[in-house]
Design a protein around this motif. Structure first.
Motif, PDB file in Angstrom:
ATOM      1  N   SER B 219      54.529  48.223  85.065  1.00 54.29           N
ATOM      2  CA  SER B 219      53.206  47.672  85.332  1.00 54.29           C
ATOM      3  C   SER B 219      52.904  47.739  86.826  1.00 54.29           C
ATOM      4  N   TYR B 220      51.634  47.989  87.171  1.00 57.34           N
ATOM      5  CA  TYR B 220      51.246  48.082  88.576  1.00 57.34           C
ATOM      6  C   TYR B 220      50.504  46.828  89.008  1.00 57.34           C
ATOM      7  N   GLY B 221      50.453  45.836  88.146  1.00 54.30           N
ATOM      8  CA  GLY B 221      49.744  44.610  88.483  1.00 54.30           C
ATOM      9  C   GLY B 221      48.285  44.686  88.048  1.00 54.30           C
ATOM     10  N   TYR B 222      47.491  43.731  88.516  1.00 50.07           N
ATOM     11  CA  TYR B 222      46.081  43.706  88.107  1.00 50.07           C
ATOM     12  C   TYR B 222      45.231  43.084  89.203  1.00 50.07           C
ATOM     13  N   PHE B 223      43.920  43.299  89.114  1.00 49.65           N
ATOM     14  CA  PHE B 223      42.966  42.717  90.067  1.00 49.65           C
ATOM     15  C   PHE B 223      42.122  41.666  89.381  1.00 49.65           C
ATOM     16  N   LEU B 233      29.362  45.736  88.094  1.00 51.79           N
ATOM     17  CA  LEU B 233      30.789  45.786  88.429  1.00 51.79           C
ATOM     18  C   LEU B 233      31.614  46.271  87.236  1.00 51.79           C
ATOM     19  N   LYS B 234      31.253  45.728  86.078  1.00 52.23           N
ATOM     20  CA  LYS B 234      32.011  46.055  84.878  1.00 52.23           C
ATOM     21  C   LYS B 234      31.875  47.539  84.513  1.00 52.23           C
ATOM     22  N   ASP B 235      30.647  48.034  84.595  1.00 50.42           N
ATOM     23  CA  ASP B 235      30.413  49.453  84.301  1.00 50.42           C
ATOM     24  C   ASP B 235      31.188  50.330  85.260  1.00 50.42           C
ATOM     25  N   SER B 239      34.425  53.008  84.592  1.00 52.15           N
ATOM     26  CA  SER B 239      34.336  54.434  84.915  1.00 52.15           C
ATOM     27  C   SER B 239      35.507  54.906  85.770  1.00 52.15           C
ATOM     28  N   GLN B 240      36.248  53.989  86.361  1.00 52.46           N
ATOM     29  CA  GLN B 240      37.361  54.366  87.226  1.00 52.46           C
ATOM     30  C   GLN B 240      38.623  54.637  86.405  1.00 52.46           C
ATOM     31  N   PRO B 241      39.265  55.791  86.597  1.00 47.58           N
ATOM     32  CA  PRO B 241      40.469  56.112  85.820  1.00 47.58           C
ATOM     33  C   PRO B 241      41.681  55.247  86.203  1.00 47.58           C
ATOM     34  N   SER B 242      41.652  54.634  87.392  1.00 49.91           N
ATOM     35  CA  SER B 242      42.799  53.831  87.817  1.00 49.91           C
ATOM     36  C   SER B 242      42.946  52.553  87.002  1.00 49.91           C
ATOM     37  N   PHE B 243      41.852  52.136  86.404  1.00 50.37           N
ATOM     38  CA  PHE B 243      41.908  50.864  85.668  1.00 50.37           C
ATOM     39  C   PHE B 243      42.033  51.088  84.169  1.00 50.37           C
ATOM     40  N   GLY B 244      42.787  50.260  83.544  1.00 53.10           N
ATOM     41  CA  GLY B 244      42.929  50.346  82.097  1.00 53.10           C
ATOM     42  C   GLY B 244      42.101  49.264  81.430  1.00 53.10           C
ATOM     43  N   ILE B 245      42.793  48.312  80.883  1.00 53.28           N
ATOM     44  CA  ILE B 245      42.141  47.237  80.134  1.00 53.28           C
ATOM     45  C   ILE B 245      41.324  46.351  81.067  1.00 53.28           C
ATOM     46  N   LEU B 246      40.130  45.965  80.623  1.00 53.49           N
ATOM     47  CA  LEU B 246      39.304  45.021  81.368  1.00 53.49           C
ATOM     48  C   LEU B 246      39.144  43.766  80.536  1.00 53.49           C
ATOM     49  N   LYS B 247      39.241  42.644  81.236  1.00 57.43           N
ATOM     50  CA  LYS B 247      39.057  41.384  80.497  1.00 57.43           C
ATOM     51  C   LYS B 247      38.122  40.499  81.280  1.00 57.43           C
ATOM     52  N   GLU B 248      37.184  39.865  80.569  1.00 53.99           N
ATOM     53  CA  GLU B 248      36.291  38.942  81.241  1.00 53.99           C
ATOM     54  C   GLU B 248      36.766  37.517  80.952  1.00 53.99           C
ATOM     55  N   GLY B 250      35.934  33.736  82.064  1.00 52.99           N
ATOM     56  CA  GLY B 250      35.018  32.876  82.816  1.00 52.99           C
ATOM     57  C   GLY B 250      34.061  33.748  83.602  1.00 52.99           C
ATOM     58  N   ASP B 251      33.991  33.519  84.905  1.00 50.18           N
ATOM     59  CA  ASP B 251      33.086  34.331  85.718  1.00 50.18           C
ATOM     60  C   ASP B 251      33.845  35.424  86.456  1.00 50.18           C
ATOM     61  N   LYS B 252      35.106  35.672  86.029  1.00 48.44           N
ATOM     62  CA  LYS B 252      35.922  36.675  86.694  1.00 48.44           C
ATOM     63  C   LYS B 252      36.184  37.844  85.756  1.00 48.44           C
ATOM     64  N   ILE B 253      36.412  39.000  86.362  1.00 49.80           N
ATOM     65  CA  ILE B 253      36.865  40.132  85.559  1.00 49.80           C
ATOM     66  C   ILE B 253      38.312  40.427  85.947  1.00 49.80           C
ATOM     67  N   THR B 254      39.159  40.583  84.954  1.00 48.35           N
ATOM     68  CA  THR B 254      40.536  40.965  85.231  1.00 48.35           C
ATOM     69  C   THR B 254      40.695  42.421  84.841  1.00 48.35           C
ATOM     70  N   ALA B 255      41.132  43.237  85.794  1.00 50.80           N
ATOM     71  CA  ALA B 255      41.263  44.678  85.525  1.00 50.80           C
ATOM     72  C   ALA B 255      42.717  45.087  85.739  1.00 50.80           C
ATOM     73  N   PHE B 256      43.324  45.638  84.716  1.00 48.30           N
ATOM     74  CA  PHE B 256      44.733  46.031  84.803  1.00 48.30           C
ATOM     75  C   PHE B 256      44.847  47.459  85.321  1.00 48.30           C
ATOM     76  N   LEU B 257      45.826  47.693  86.168  1.00 46.81           N
ATOM     77  CA  LEU B 257      45.968  48.994  86.814  1.00 46.81           C
ATOM     78  C   LEU B 257      46.779  49.970  85.971  1.00 46.81           C
ATOM     79  N   ASN B 258      46.365  51.230  86.018  1.00 45.31           N
ATOM     80  CA  ASN B 258      47.151  52.288  85.388  1.00 45.31           C
ATOM     81  C   ASN B 258      48.045  52.979  86.390  1.00 45.31           C
TER      82      ASN B 258
END
Lengths: 278, 299
Positions: B219-223, B233-235, B239-248, B250-258
């Motif tokens: 795992s490379y961690g997440y933002f 932001l979500k769109d 579109s970025q290949p570096s990110f895998g799964i996105l999770k919303e 609350g008011d934050k987005i969690t994006a996991f790195l590939n």
């Protein structure tokens, strides 16, 4: 071997109840001496038990071994609880984790059982010797040490009985229930005997030859009741037209049966311990 | 590296239930191992088997190099299982003396070890008068008596109050700092995370992972990101290949790195795409999250 005895002694040394019961046990054996002081009047004649020959060599070995054997029930409590407490305190588990093997564990308990039986026997020997030397009509060396097999029988009887208690402690895991089980076993043996004697094999001696192989009965058989062997009892019976025809001896096969039971109980204890997950 | 314990294809059945299934792992000298797993996953059973109190169904294990019998090997091991077991009628010192006799070591270390766990002033009190925390500390003292090659602790903080937990952890940390190999079974992940270098993860008796803590997941961690324009932001993230799964959340987005990606890089790219971030944090998964991922993957 000394290490194992040392470990077990350490466990018993600090247990107050074990100490109290063991001391009571030995005090009780010395109380045989009190029989000597029993006096009563019977038809105007002063009757003193000690003068009736119960402390005569070699009869005293038989008499004392039989009476002292009753006190073994006290040590039974100590032995049953020293096994079952290891389960209830879960210290058996800790002992094994600390590096005692299951074989060593059983060995340490069995060595303690042997020690108990041996000390009891030596104690009984001393008490009987002192009583005999003070009250016996005959004190020649040859007479003193005849019929000595009763002392050996006493040792084997205790050994077998304590091994049985040890097994029950492992088997039942709770001291109160184990002692209850011991009593139930005794009742069962007696019921079986009665059933065989008076129902199945009525009027024959087959029942006796079967029952002698049962554990408690075989231990009891080692030392038969000594009372009917006494002169004054026999003459009293003669006057009533009765006579006792009984084999009071201790036989090698009786030793063998008890020793076989002893090894079965130790082996079963080990097997149970080995098979159980703690 | 020197092997302390090797377990090969160990299996244990309780009737129809399989508590441990084909388990293999190796404990090497000098590391601090954690065995992780939910309650009833077979941790204690595994430890029970190697400690000679539970019979294995199949497979085998060897202590040290396999030259010693298990019970002799255990004399070089210090272990505490679930609950402290001592003779209630003996004092702390008398109990430890008995352990010395069983392990075949001298009794002169008793005071030292009681000092380590802070029980020296209670050495002549009966075990039955101890609180659970004190009993557990006495158990640790007892396990240390032979200066063991490996210390095995099974749920050492179970049932303790926060203060007791803290004390036990401090003691474990102190012992680990001296270079003693430790095997710690627990279902408390933060506990394992704080002290262990290696983990073995078991679930329903099956090994899921064994190795260093930081290599558990590829795992490379997440933002965690925030912006005033969340949809934009979500769109963009999608579109970025570096990110895998996105999770919303609350008011934050969690994006996991590939793949490996620095926070500054993300900030720069987002700004170039016309998105102003109000919140940007890069995180590594905690052991708990990694553990949950790993156990879920196997479902």
């Amino acid at each position: 071997m000394l290490r194992l005895l040392n470990i077990e002694f350490h466990k018993l040394k600090y247990s107050r109840s074990a100490k109290v019961i063991s001391i009571t046990y030995f005090v009780l054996i010395t109380f045989i001496a009190l029989i000597a002081s029993i006096e009563f009047k019977f038809g105007g004649i002063n009757f003193r038990i000690a003068d009736q020959g119960i402390f005569n060599f070699p009869y005293i070995w038989h008499f004392n071994a039989f009476i002292a054997a009753w006190a073994k029930l006290f040590l039974a409590i100590v032995i049953v609880s020293m096994m079952s407490n290891e389960y209830s305190n879960r210290t058996l588990k800790q002992n094994l984790i600390d590096g005692l093997s299951k074989k060593e564990f059983v060995a340490s308990k069995f060595l303690t059982v042997i020690a108990f039986a041996l000390i009891s026997t030596l104690f009984l020997f001393c008490v009987s010797m002192i009583l005999g030397l003070s009250f016996s009509d005959y004190t020649e060396i040859g007479i003193i040490f005849s019929d000595f097999e009763y002392i050996i029988a006493y040792f084997v009887k205790l050994l077998g009985f304590f091994a049985f208690c040890m097994f029950l402690g492992v088997f039942v895991k709770r001291s109160a229930f184990a002692l209850g089980f011991l009593f139930i076993w005794w009742v069962i043996e007696n019921i079986l005997y009665a059933l065989m004697k008076f129902k199945v094999f009525k009027g024959t001696t087959i029942a006796d030859s079967i029952i002698q192989f049962f554990p408690l009965e075989s231990m009891g058989n080692l030392i038969k009741e000594p009372f009917t062997r006494l002169n004054f009892i026999q003459s009293a019976a003669n006057q009533l037209g009765e006579s006792f025809q009984k084999d009071y001896g201790v036989h090698w096969y009786q030793f063998l049966i008890v020793l076989v039971w002893t090894s079965i109980f130790i082996w079963l204890s080990y097997l149970l311990l080995k098979k159980r997950d703690l | 590296m020197e092997n302390i314990l090797t377990i090969n294809n160990l299996t244990k059945n309780f009737g129809r239930i399989t508590a441990v299934k084909d388990l293999s792992f190796t404990i090497q000298k000098g590391n601090v191992y954690g065995i992780l797993g939910p309650n009833g996953s077979g941790k204690s059973t595994t430890l029970g088997i190697v400690l000679n109190v539970v019979n294995k169904t199949s497979g085998d294990f060897t202590w040290f190099d396999g030259n010693t019998s298990t019970h002799d090997a255990l004399k070089k091991v210090g272990a505490i299982i679930e609950r402290p077991n001592f003779y209630p009628y003996m004092t702390a010192a008398q109990n430890l003396k008995l352990v010395c006799k069983i392990k075949g070591v001298t009794t002169d270390k008793i005071d030292d070890k009681l000092e380590v766990v802070g029980l020296l002033d209670r050495k002549d009190s009966k075990f039955s008068t101890f609180s659970l925390g004190m009993k557990q500390r006495l158990a640790i003292a007892s396990a240390l008596l032979n200066d063991p090659e490996i210390l095995i602790l099974d749920e050492p903080t179970n049932g303790l109050d926060p203060q007791g937990i803290h004390q036990i952890r401090e003691i474990i940390r102190k012992i680990a700092a001296q270079g003693t190999t430790i095997l710690l079974a627990s279902h408390l992940l933060d506990e394992v995370e704080k002290v262990c270098t290696h983990v073995v993860i078991i679930r329903k008796g099956v090994k899921l992972y064994s190795g260093p803590v930081d290599q558990m997941n590829a795992s490379y961690g997440y933002f965690e990101l925030k912006s005033h324009h969340m949809n934009q932001l979500k769109d963009w993230l999608a579109s970025q290949p570096s990110f895998g799964i996105l999770k919303e959340e609350g008011d934050k987005i969690t994006a996991f790195l590939n793949e490996e990606l620095e926070a500054s890089e993300v900030n720069k790219k987002a700004f170039e795409a016309g998105i102003v971030l109000t919140h940007l944090v890069k995180r590594k998964e905690s052991l708990e999250e990694q553990f949950l991922q790993l156990t879920n993957n196997q479902n």
